[in-house]
Write a protein that holds these residues in place. Structure first.
Motif, PDB file in Angstrom:
ATOM      1  N   VAL A   1       6.815  15.429 -40.058  1.00 42.00           N
ATOM      2  CA  VAL A   1       7.498  14.362 -40.784  1.00 42.00           C
ATOM      3  C   VAL A   1       6.646  13.882 -41.965  1.00 42.00           C
ATOM      4  CG1 VAL A   1       7.832  11.865 -40.453  1.00 42.00           C
ATOM      5  CG2 VAL A   1       9.044  13.478 -38.999  1.00 42.00           C
ATOM      6  N   GLN A   2       5.352  14.000 -41.788  1.00 39.76           N
ATOM      7  CA  GLN A   2       4.425  13.448 -42.782  1.00 39.76           C
ATOM      8  C   GLN A   2       4.521  14.166 -44.128  1.00 39.76           C
ATOM      9  OE1 GLN A   2       0.393  12.342 -41.496  1.00 39.76           O
ATOM     10  NE2 GLN A   2      -0.246  14.015 -42.810  1.00 39.76           N
TER      11      GLN A   2
ATOM     12  N   LEU B   1       9.707   7.218 -37.121  1.00 41.90           N
ATOM     13  CA  LEU B   1       9.259   8.508 -37.641  1.00 41.90           C
ATOM     14  C   LEU B   1       8.946   9.483 -36.498  1.00 41.90           C
ATOM     15  CD1 LEU B   1       6.986   7.417 -40.644  1.00 41.90           C
ATOM     16  CD2 LEU B   1       9.351   8.222 -40.696  1.00 41.90           C
TER      17      LEU B   1
ATOM     18  N   THR C   1       6.731   9.889 -45.530  1.00 47.87           N
ATOM     19  CA  THR C   1       7.485  11.096 -45.174  1.00 47.87           C
ATOM     20  C   THR C   1       8.223  11.682 -46.369  1.00 47.87           C
ATOM     21  OG1 THR C   1       9.185  12.001 -43.697  1.00 47.87           O
ATOM     22  CG2 THR C   1       9.516   9.750 -44.423  1.00 47.87           C
TER      23      THR C   1
END
Ligand code: PEP
Ligand code: MN
Length: 326
Positions: A67-68, A211, A255
């Motif tokens: 996600v980062q 997240l 993200t």
């Protein structure tokens, strides 16, 4: 630090990876999806590690490597029909609930004319009271899809349980609602359909938790996630929820996934929706989800927060001009 590893990594590549890590004094402990690194992690050269065969992603000091955002320029675009979340402004509009074939068809045409790009409408509704309208059920999904086809709009519909997923074959995008944001079995099963997922923020969820739920979907092999802020619980009683605008810059910095806002469930009052919607677009929302009903006073669910198609058309006109200014 976490390394995500390709499940199909060869034995020799895995061996080389362990050797590379142990040579520089890093301990590697197997964890779900990869390895958790401890020890002399400061000695790691991240570009080298990331480039090793079988390494899918490396997350620094956290557990959300997929996600980062890895580079400032990394932005995912999620396509639903002709709509491109993360690229263009996308307006999802429609009633809270599908009520009949006629109702959803009427509203589909109306929101299309008012500038919507995706048609919404819940068929299984997550209601606080078991005695209120629970949705028309499976039949409504067919009505929604047909209305979308006739109006030329792709569709999004909320799914409440894993068992219902086979009913959503013709729906273009699956919505995971606030109440199910941490239903991990549902996240995994919805991801496995391969359909784009609209993941709403839980009403008491931190950004980290939100997240992490998106990470579940990505880790299940489905990269097409759109995040939707919809307000959180608050002590104030002036609106249904408190719309947390700080999430927009925070989430966008963390993200690459597109993030949109649902002002309808945050406001709980259709009269508040247009100005709040303009505000969130100015604050960086990449799209909106707006509840629209042509007869809000007769709506079976969330009528007070619905806006009419005419209000949506005016709002979309203003958003277009706002986009030009921004
Ligand atoms: C909805 O979109 O109809 C809904 C139930 O929203 P939330 O999950 O944000 O409450
Ligand atoms: Mn609703």
């Amino acid at each position: 630090m976490i390394i995500l590893i390709d499940p199909k990594i060869s034995q020799s590549a895995l061996h080389d990876l362990y050797r590379y890590l142990s040579d520089i004094g890093v301990l590697a402990n197997p964890c779900s999806g990869g390895l958790r690194l401890e020890g002399a992690v400061e000695r790691l050269d991240l570009p080298t590690l990331t480039a090793l065969p079988g390494v899918l992603a490396v997350g620094e000091g956290m557990t959300l490597p997929l996600v980062q955002r890895k580079e400032d320029t990394e932005h995912s675009v999620v396509r639903v029909g002709e709509a491109s979340f993360g690229k263009d402004y996308v307006c999802i509009a429609g009633p809270c609930a599908v009520e009949s074939a006629e109702q959803i068809l009427r509203i589909a045409h109306a929101v299309k004319s008012a500038g919507a790009h995706v048609l919404r409408g819940g068929c299984f509704k997550p209601r606080t009271s078991p005695y209120t309208f629970q949705g028309v059920g499976a039949e409504g999904i067919g009505w929604l899809v047909e209305a979308g086809k006739q109006a030329g709009l792709p569709t999004v519909c909320e799914v409440l349980s894993v068992e219902d997923l086979p009913l959503y074959g013709s729906v273009d995008m699956l919505q995971i609602g606030a109440r199910n944001m941490q239903n991990f079995a549902l996240l995994r099963a919805a991801a496995a359909t391969g359909k784009p997922i609209l993941l709403k923020r839980g009403m008491g969820a931190t950004v980290e938790e939100w997240l992490a739920s998106a990470e579940y979907i990505l880790a299940s092999g489905n990269p097409n996630v759109v995040l939707c802020e919809r307000g959180v619980r608050h002590f104030a009683t002036s609106a249904r929820a408190s719309l947390d605008l700080t999430t927009l810059p925070t989430v966008k910095a963390r993200t690459h996934l597109p993030v949109i806002v649902d002002p309808s469930h945050a406001c709980g009052d259709g009269r508040l929706v247009p100005s709040v919607a303009l505000g969130v677009v100015a604050a960086g929302a990449m799209g909106l989800m707006i509840e629209v009903h042509d007869m809000p006073e007769t709506a079976l669910c969330d009528g007070p927060q619905a806006v009419t198609p005419a209000v949506l058309a005016e709002l979309n006109g203003k958003i277009k001009r706002l986009g030009e200014i921004l």
